[in-house]
Write an enzyme that holds these catalytic residues in place. Sequence first.
Site, short mmCIF file in Angstrom:
data_model
loop_
_atom_site.label_atom_id
_atom_site.label_comp_id
_atom_site.label_asym_id
_atom_site.label_seq_id
_atom_site.Cartn_x
_atom_site.Cartn_y
_atom_site.Cartn_z
N GLY A 70 0.82 -1.21 0.00
CA GLY A 70 0.00 0.00 0.00
C GLY A 70 0.85 1.26 0.00
N ASN A 149 -7.30 4.05 9.46
CA ASN A 149 -6.75 2.82 10.02
C ASN A 149 -6.91 2.72 11.53
OD1 ASN A 149 -4.88 4.95 9.10
ND2 ASN A 149 -3.42 3.97 10.47
N GLN A 178 -7.34 0.43 3.98
CA GLN A 178 -8.08 -0.20 5.10
C GLN A 178 -9.50 -0.59 4.72
OE1 GLN A 178 -7.32 -1.49 7.87
NE2 GLN A 178 -5.27 -0.68 8.21
N SER A 198 -3.89 -2.84 -0.54
CA SER A 198 -2.79 -3.67 -0.05
C SER A 198 -3.32 -5.04 0.36
CB SER A 198 -2.15 -2.97 1.15
OG SER A 198 -1.13 -3.78 1.69
N GLY A 199 -2.68 -6.11 -0.15
CA GLY A 199 -3.20 -7.47 0.04
C GLY A 199 -3.24 -7.94 1.48
N HIS A 200 -2.21 -7.58 2.27
CA HIS A 200 -2.13 -8.18 3.62
C HIS A 200 -3.21 -7.67 4.57
CE1 HIS A 200 -0.06 -5.00 6.16
NE2 HIS A 200 0.21 -4.52 4.97
N THR A 236 10.42 -7.67 -11.94
CA THR A 236 9.79 -8.96 -12.22
C THR A 236 8.59 -9.16 -11.30
OG1 THR A 236 11.90 -9.85 -12.95
CG2 THR A 236 10.22 -11.46 -12.32
N CYS A 324 4.14 5.04 21.38
CA CYS A 324 4.90 5.26 22.62
C CYS A 324 6.37 5.05 22.38
CB CYS A 324 4.42 4.28 23.68
SG CYS A 324 2.90 4.79 24.43
N1 PLP Z 1 -2.68 3.28 4.14
C1 PLP Z 1 -3.38 2.88 5.22
C2 PLP Z 1 -4.68 3.56 5.55
C3 PLP Z 1 -2.90 1.84 6.03
O1 PLP Z 1 -3.60 1.47 7.10
C4 PLP Z 1 -1.67 1.23 5.68
C5 PLP Z 1 -1.11 0.17 6.53
O2 PLP Z 1 -1.39 0.08 7.70
C6 PLP Z 1 -1.00 1.67 4.54
C7 PLP Z 1 -1.53 2.70 3.79
C8 PLP Z 1 0.30 1.06 4.12
O3 PLP Z 1 0.09 -0.22 3.57
P1 PLP Z 1 1.29 -1.27 3.51
O4 PLP Z 1 1.47 -1.80 4.90
O5 PLP Z 1 0.83 -2.33 2.57
O6 PLP Z 1 2.48 -0.54 3.00
#
Ligand code: PLP
Length: 386
Positions: A70, A149, A178, A198-200, A236, A324
Amino acid sequence: MIYLDNNATTRVAPEVLDAMKPYLGEFFGNPSSAHTLGREMKRAIEHSREQVASLIGATDPGEIVFTSCGSESDNWAIRGVLATRPSSKHIVTTLVEHEAVRNLCRLLENDGYEVTWLDVDRNGELDLDSLRDALRPDTALVSTMLANNETGVLFPIEDIGRIVRENSDAVFHVDGVQAVGKVPIGLKNTAVDLFALSGHKFHAPQGIGALYIRRGISLSPLIIGGAQEEGRRAGTSAVPNIVGLGAACRLALEDDDHARIEQLRNLLEDEILKRIPNTRLNGVADRSKRLPNTSNISFEYVDGQNILLHLDQAGISVSTGSACHSTTHESSPTLRAMNVPFTAAQGSIRFSLGRYNTEAEIETTLSVLPEIVAKLAAMSPYEQLR
Ligand code: PLP
């Protein structure tokens, strides 16, 4: 383990792993190769592209470009637009963006760009009039998130896009990281020009993302090299991850679990606010304006980091809403923008649920949390601030 930190990352779904396995074994070719194996890899990539396009409601799969995450998608969107508009030096974004957008825009301020930082109210919502007022003839880009997020608050990207379109020539980028896989998304009939995912965050592996680039939007490449992704993003292709992303998109579309997750989130949120004194919700109370999986709750006068550690000892994973450091306690920019008082921001916890959570897990969390909070409140260093 009870995992309530799905906004940080998610477990790879078994269905996703099954789809990826052949591409970690027998199908190992380079998709740029002209032979049969290479062509099979290319076919798998194009199939995934269709799956991503269909989850976010793109007009055609050619609008999807695969990236590594992302953050790369956000960085590329912003830098790519600015590179094509060298004489427009104004950017509009918000104070509550993820670091991938916020820190890049701060950096761009040092490079001569002027950034208008839109504020949010105490519910975490944007004032659309201030957006309208911020737009100028030299505004190159407007960049806002779809879902926050930390709080899960949703920004009305259709309205934002309409305002941007009607009042400027700016390109509109949305950080959708998110939101994808958690709420329905249909970009086709909106004024969104660029959209990062973002996939994860929705059960694909870490290390794969995508950027939606509306047909007709010109974007300079960020990574220069070979002609992969039609010359738009060199390197690649990570075929196993791309296949995983496609499978995660299919899972999100065909086996949507949002209603059940929302019920569990509501149970957790309602019961915490009811059973534990000195708690407050961070984010708009109207749940239709928040992600269905997220609750950000402040336990006033208690240190969030301590709550996190005690929950961790009880086998429950959550996040704090504060960053923190060893010597300073700095509350999150999002909560600061929402004017959450220090004693509440320090005690904020983000609960983010996902498809593998059960009601029994929520009940367990509700059975241990009140005692942890009561114990910490009794020895709170902020007690005298009450
Ligand atoms: N944007 C938002 C709103 C996110 O919550 C995050 C990751 O927490 C990102 C971008 C970044 O994504 P990535 O962890 O795949 O780089």
